[in-house]
Motif scaffolding. Structure first.
Motif, PDB file in Angstrom:
ATOM      1  N   VAL A 251       0.853  -1.195   0.000  1.00 40.20           N
ATOM      2  CA  VAL A 251       0.000   0.000   0.000  1.00 40.20           C
ATOM      3  C   VAL A 251       0.886   1.241   0.000  1.00 40.20           C
ATOM      4  O   VAL A 251       1.843   1.332   0.767  1.00 40.20           O
ATOM      5  CB  VAL A 251      -0.921   0.015   1.236  1.00 40.20           C
ATOM      6  N   GLY A 252       0.572   2.190  -0.861  1.00 39.47           N
ATOM      7  CA  GLY A 252       1.347   3.421  -0.925  1.00 39.47           C
ATOM      8  C   GLY A 252       0.825   4.473   0.031  1.00 39.47           C
ATOM      9  O   GLY A 252      -0.042   4.221   0.878  1.00 39.47           O
ATOM     10  N   ASP A 253       1.339   5.682  -0.114  1.00 42.78           N
ATOM     11  CA  ASP A 253       0.904   6.815   0.699  1.00 42.78           C
ATOM     12  C   ASP A 253      -0.330   7.503   0.109  1.00 42.78           C
ATOM     13  O   ASP A 253      -0.929   8.362   0.749  1.00 42.78           O
ATOM     14  CB  ASP A 253       2.031   7.850   0.816  1.00 42.78           C
ATOM     15  N   VAL A 254      -0.662   7.135  -1.117  1.00 43.73           N
ATOM     16  CA  VAL A 254      -1.816   7.718  -1.809  1.00 43.73           C
ATOM     17  C   VAL A 254      -2.920   6.665  -1.908  1.00 43.73           C
ATOM     18  O   VAL A 254      -2.650   5.492  -2.198  1.00 43.73           O
ATOM     19  CB  VAL A 254      -1.425   8.173  -3.228  1.00 43.73           C
ATOM     20  N   HIS A 255      -4.156   7.081  -1.655  1.00 46.66           N
ATOM     21  CA  HIS A 255      -5.289   6.179  -1.854  1.00 46.66           C
ATOM     22  C   HIS A 255      -5.459   6.009  -3.369  1.00 46.66           C
ATOM     23  O   HIS A 255      -6.015   6.870  -4.058  1.00 46.66           O
ATOM     24  CB  HIS A 255      -6.560   6.764  -1.221  1.00 46.66           C
ATOM     25  N   PHE A 256      -4.953   4.898  -3.869  1.00 47.74           N
ATOM     26  CA  PHE A 256      -4.815   4.723  -5.322  1.00 47.74           C
ATOM     27  C   PHE A 256      -6.156   4.814  -6.047  1.00 47.74           C
ATOM     28  O   PHE A 256      -6.282   5.518  -7.066  1.00 47.74           O
ATOM     29  CB  PHE A 256      -4.150   3.371  -5.616  1.00 47.74           C
ATOM     30  N   GLU A 257      -7.149   4.089  -5.566  1.00 49.89           N
ATOM     31  CA  GLU A 257      -8.434   4.040  -6.280  1.00 49.89           C
ATOM     32  C   GLU A 257      -9.069   5.427  -6.372  1.00 49.89           C
ATOM     33  O   GLU A 257      -9.623   5.798  -7.409  1.00 49.89           O
ATOM     34  CB  GLU A 257      -9.374   3.048  -5.592  1.00 49.89           C
ATOM     35  N   GLU A 258      -8.964   6.199  -5.293  1.00 52.69           N
ATOM     36  CA  GLU A 258      -9.524   7.555  -5.326  1.00 52.69           C
ATOM     37  C   GLU A 258      -8.711   8.466  -6.236  1.00 52.69           C
ATOM     38  O   GLU A 258      -9.285   9.250  -7.013  1.00 52.69           O
ATOM     39  CB  GLU A 258      -9.556   8.133  -3.911  1.00 52.69           C
ATOM     40  N   ALA A 259      -7.392   8.360  -6.155  1.00 54.12           N
ATOM     41  CA  ALA A 259      -6.532   9.212  -6.987  1.00 54.12           C
ATOM     42  C   ALA A 259      -6.747   8.933  -8.471  1.00 54.12           C
ATOM     43  O   ALA A 259      -6.722   9.850  -9.300  1.00 54.12           O
ATOM     44  CB  ALA A 259      -5.071   8.999  -6.613  1.00 54.12           C
TER      45      ALA A 259
END
Length: 297
Positions: A251-259
């Motif tokens: 998991v990254g620092d960015v919410h991937f699905e939302e981004a």
């Protein structure tokens, strides 16, 4: 391709974002580094050598070091592994790094971080000779990045710049928000972006009105070390999002699905920034070996 990567590509295809994938670009960088390493060995008898130093037995760090050693081998770069006990002192670690700095058969040195709490990490980094600082962690390397002088780049920030260049992201004049202030990631990332004529705002997890600042950014570099910290609602539509975080569970620092619903370009985790970091490390090890070999002639 992993199931997770395939799922994320499907998400990206169904939304506005295009994925910035580092895998192929990194492979090409490693291939070129391997070709240069081969030429150096054939013409001078010198094989580039990367020494990795691991303190303690943290499983994630040990796995990461093994991965770097395996990639080194595939690139024709020799590796030397030094594993020190968890109770190692700052003085003992500095002595080991000094010895490697003075060893003519070692061309690059990587101290795997983080180190145990009793060690002064900055003192340890500064024991690495600038000419062998292929991970770009010393104050000398940071100054070189800040002043635009020759030197080694911090590998993750340097990899990010190469990735942005490969995807033709215009940096000149772009407002970039860097979330994170690590001396080996956030701070040098900002310096390299500034050198590329971007306008840089440094932020971190305690910045007031962080979401509002991020919403002004043309480019967001997330390096805060908190899973899913940057939300899609924080982003300006069409922003370029670079996720330099890596947390448990891929998991990254960015919410991937939302981004992916808002950004124009976004890096996946894994497969985005990570491969670029290792590729630049190997490239800079070959750079160091070439420079040191030429200096001895």
């Amino acid at each position: 391709m992993t199931t997770e990567t395939a799922a994320r590509e499907t998400i990206a295809r169904e939304t506005t974002a295009r994925l910035m994938i580092g895998t192929d670009l990194a492979a090409a960088m490693v291939e070129r580094a391997a070709a240069r390493a081969k030429v150096l060995q054939e013409t001078t008898g010198v094989q580039p050598c990367l020494a990795t130093v691991l303190v303690g037995d943290d499983p994630a760090s040990a796995t990461y070091v093994r991965m770097k050693q395996n990639r080194s081998k595939k690139a024709g770069i020799g590796s030397r592994s030094i594993v020190l006990p968890a109770e190692t002192t700052t003085e003992e670690l500095v002595a080991e790094l000094t010895k490697l700095s003075e060893d003519p058969e070692v061309h690059g040195i990587l101290l795997q971080h983080p180190v145990p709490a009793q060690i002064d990490e900055r003192a340890a980094f500064e024991a690495i000779a600038p000419g062998k600082d292929v991970d770009g962690v010393t104050m000398h390397s940071f100054a070189a990045m800040a002043f635009g002088e020759p030197g080694f780049r911090s590998c993750t920030p340097g990899g990010i710049l190469r990735l942005l260049e490969a995807y033709d992201v215009p940096l000149a004049g772009a407002h970039t928000v860097v979330i994170g202030r690590s001396p080996i990631l956030g701070k040098p990332a900002g310096m390299l972006l500034l050198a590329s004529n971007a306008t840089v705002t440094y932020t971190h997890s305690r910045t007031k009105d962080l979401a509002e600042l991020v919403r002004q950014a043309d480019i967001v570099v997330a390096a805060v070390g908190k899973p899913n910290f940057v939300r899609g609602s924080w982003l300006k539509p069409g922003a370029v999002v670079v996720d330099a975080g890596y947390n448990e569970g891929n998991v990254g620092d960015v919410h991937f699905e939302e981004a992916a619903q808002v950004a124009s370009l976004v890096t996946p985790v894994p497969g985005g920034v990570g491969p670029m970091t290792i590729a630049l490390l190997l490239e800079q090890t070959v750079d160091a070996a070439e420079a040191q070999t030429a200096a001895r002639r």
